[in-house]
Design a protein around this motif. Structure first.
Motif, PDB file in Angstrom:
ATOM      1  N   LYS A   1       0.839  -1.208   0.000  1.00 17.29           N
ATOM      2  CA  LYS A   1       0.000   0.000   0.000  1.00 17.29           C
ATOM      3  C   LYS A   1       0.871   1.253   0.000  1.00 17.29           C
ATOM      4  CE  LYS A   1      -4.002  -1.913   2.387  1.00 17.29           C
ATOM      5  NZ  LYS A   1      -4.753  -1.919   3.649  1.00 17.29           N
ATOM      6  N   GLU A   2       1.887   1.267   0.867  1.00 20.92           N
ATOM      7  CA  GLU A   2       2.773   2.431   0.949  1.00 20.92           C
ATOM      8  C   GLU A   2       3.536   2.619  -0.358  1.00 20.92           C
ATOM      9  OE1 GLU A   2       5.178   1.698   4.386  1.00 20.92           O
ATOM     10  OE2 GLU A   2       3.506   2.055   5.768  1.00 20.92           O
ATOM     11  N   ARG A   3       3.986   1.531  -0.941  1.00 19.02           N
ATOM     12  CA  ARG A   3       4.718   1.608  -2.204  1.00 19.02           C
ATOM     13  C   ARG A   3       3.811   2.115  -3.327  1.00 19.02           C
ATOM     14  NH1 ARG A   3       7.996  -3.442  -4.588  1.00 19.02           N
ATOM     15  NH2 ARG A   3       6.099  -3.782  -5.758  1.00 19.02           N
ATOM     16  N   SER A   4       2.586   1.673  -3.327  1.00 19.20           N
ATOM     17  CA  SER A   4       1.620   2.113  -4.328  1.00 19.20           C
ATOM     18  C   SER A   4       1.348   3.603  -4.200  1.00 19.20           C
ATOM     19  CB  SER A   4       0.327   1.309  -4.183  1.00 19.20           C
ATOM     20  OG  SER A   4      -0.637   1.763  -5.087  1.00 19.20           O
ATOM     21  N   VAL A   5       1.185   4.066  -2.958  1.00 19.16           N
ATOM     22  CA  VAL A   5       0.935   5.493  -2.717  1.00 19.16           C
ATOM     23  C   VAL A   5       2.140   6.316  -3.158  1.00 19.16           C
ATOM     24  CG1 VAL A   5       0.645   7.224  -0.894  1.00 19.16           C
ATOM     25  CG2 VAL A   5      -0.759   5.149  -0.886  1.00 19.16           C
ATOM     26  N   SER A   6       3.348   5.850  -2.843  1.00 26.00           N
ATOM     27  CA  SER A   6       4.541   6.613  -3.226  1.00 26.00           C
ATOM     28  C   SER A   6       4.701   6.648  -4.746  1.00 26.00           C
ATOM     29  CB  SER A   6       5.787   6.060  -2.546  1.00 26.00           C
ATOM     30  OG  SER A   6       6.090   4.778  -3.029  1.00 26.00           O
TER      31      SER A   6
ATOM     32  N   ARG B   1       4.370   9.847  -9.657  1.00 23.18           N
ATOM     33  CA  ARG B   1       3.798  10.078 -10.993  1.00 23.18           C
ATOM     34  C   ARG B   1       3.133  11.449 -11.062  1.00 23.18           C
ATOM     35  NH1 ARG B   1       1.147   4.285 -11.310  1.00 23.18           N
ATOM     36  NH2 ARG B   1       2.960   3.086 -11.911  1.00 23.18           N
ATOM     37  N   ARG B   2       2.380  11.772 -10.007  1.00 25.06           N
ATOM     38  CA  ARG B   2       1.701  13.074  -9.995  1.00 25.06           C
ATOM     39  C   ARG B   2       2.701  14.217 -10.018  1.00 25.06           C
ATOM     40  NH1 ARG B   2      -2.295  11.498  -5.294  1.00 25.06           N
ATOM     41  NH2 ARG B   2      -3.728  10.225  -6.473  1.00 25.06           N
ATOM     42  N   SER B   3       3.740  14.094  -9.186  1.00 24.95           N
ATOM     43  CA  SER B   3       4.723  15.182  -9.143  1.00 24.95           C
ATOM     44  C   SER B   3       5.485  15.264 -10.465  1.00 24.95           C
ATOM     45  CB  SER B   3       5.679  15.014  -7.964  1.00 24.95           C
ATOM     46  OG  SER B   3       6.455  13.852  -8.121  1.00 24.95           O
ATOM     47  N   GLY B   4       5.736  14.104 -11.101  1.00 27.10           N
ATOM     48  CA  GLY B   4       6.381  14.102 -12.405  1.00 27.10           C
ATOM     49  C   GLY B   4       5.487  14.726 -13.458  1.00 27.10           C
ATOM     50  N   ALA B   5       4.202  14.423 -13.395  1.00 27.48           N
ATOM     51  CA  ALA B   5       3.255  14.993 -14.350  1.00 27.48           C
ATOM     52  C   ALA B   5       3.113  16.493 -14.132  1.00 27.48           C
ATOM     53  CB  ALA B   5       1.895  14.300 -14.216  1.00 27.48           C
TER      54      ALA B   5
ATOM     55  N   MET C   1       6.162  18.237 -15.523  1.00 31.69           N
ATOM     56  CA  MET C   1       6.155  18.268 -16.996  1.00 31.69           C
ATOM     57  C   MET C   1       5.144  19.306 -17.479  1.00 31.69           C
ATOM     58  SD  MET C   1       7.434  14.741 -18.280  1.00 31.69           S
ATOM     59  CE  MET C   1       7.080  15.000 -19.871  1.00 31.69           C
ATOM     60  N   SER C   2       4.003  19.413 -16.834  1.00 31.11           N
ATOM     61  CA  SER C   2       3.011  20.405 -17.280  1.00 31.11           C
ATOM     62  C   SER C   2       3.524  21.819 -16.987  1.00 31.11           C
ATOM     63  CB  SER C   2       1.666  20.181 -16.608  1.00 31.11           C
ATOM     64  OG  SER C   2       1.750  20.409 -15.224  1.00 31.11           O
ATOM     65  N   GLY C   3       4.316  21.987 -15.978  1.00 32.22           N
ATOM     66  CA  GLY C   3       4.906  23.292 -15.674  1.00 32.22           C
ATOM     67  C   GLY C   3       5.901  23.702 -16.729  1.00 32.22           C
ATOM     68  N   ARG C   4       6.630  22.732 -17.279  1.00 29.29           N
ATOM     69  CA  ARG C   4       7.600  23.022 -18.341  1.00 29.29           C
ATOM     70  C   ARG C   4       6.873  23.452 -19.614  1.00 29.29           C
ATOM     71  NH1 ARG C   4      11.288  17.790 -18.110  1.00 29.29           N
ATOM     72  NH2 ARG C   4      11.564  17.807 -15.888  1.00 29.29           N
ATOM     73  N   GLU C   5       5.763  22.782 -19.899  1.00 30.18           N
ATOM     74  CA  GLU C   5       5.048  23.116 -21.112  1.00 30.18           C
ATOM     75  C   GLU C   5       4.499  24.536 -21.039  1.00 30.18           C
ATOM     76  OE1 GLU C   5       2.074  20.116 -21.501  1.00 30.18           O
ATOM     77  OE2 GLU C   5       3.511  18.543 -22.003  1.00 30.18           O
TER      78      GLU C   5
END
Length: 106
Positions: A82-87, A92-96, A99-103
């Motif tokens: 569960k903890e690994r899934s949340v992390s 992924r969210r922070s990466g997304a 990336m949207s900030g760069r665009e």
């Protein structure tokens, strides 16, 4: 709970045969019957019964302890997953987001 685990033990545990050991015990018992008087024979039988009961209780206790250990390990693994899934989701969210900030910046 202990009754349930005892029922599981009775259902799933198959005791080993110990045929050689049983034969040896029987031979020793017959030898003792020949050389001991009745009160001493009864005492030997009480000792044998007590040892058998102790071995059975130890076996049940070992089964229950192993089951509890497996249960705890399972809970730990589930919590870890569960903890690994949340992390992963957070990464992924922070990466997304980055990336949207760069665009937007370009």
């Amino acid at each position: 709970m202990k009754t349930l685990l005892k029922d599981l033990y009775d259902c799933f545990y198959t005791p080993p045969e110990f045929s050689e050991q049983k034969q040896e015990v029987e031979e020793c018992h017959q030898t003792l019957i020949k050389v001991l008087e009745k009160p001493e024979r009864r005492l030997v039988l009480r000792i044998m019964d007590a040892q058998s009961l102790m071995a059975e209780e130890r076996s049940i206790d070992s089964f229950i302890s192993g089951f509890e250990l497996a249960w705890r390990l399972s809970m730990e693994l589930n919590q870890f997953e569960k903890e690994r899934s949340v992390s992963r989701c957070t990464a992924r969210r922070s990466g997304a987001l980055s990336m949207s900030g760069r665009e937007e910046a370009t």
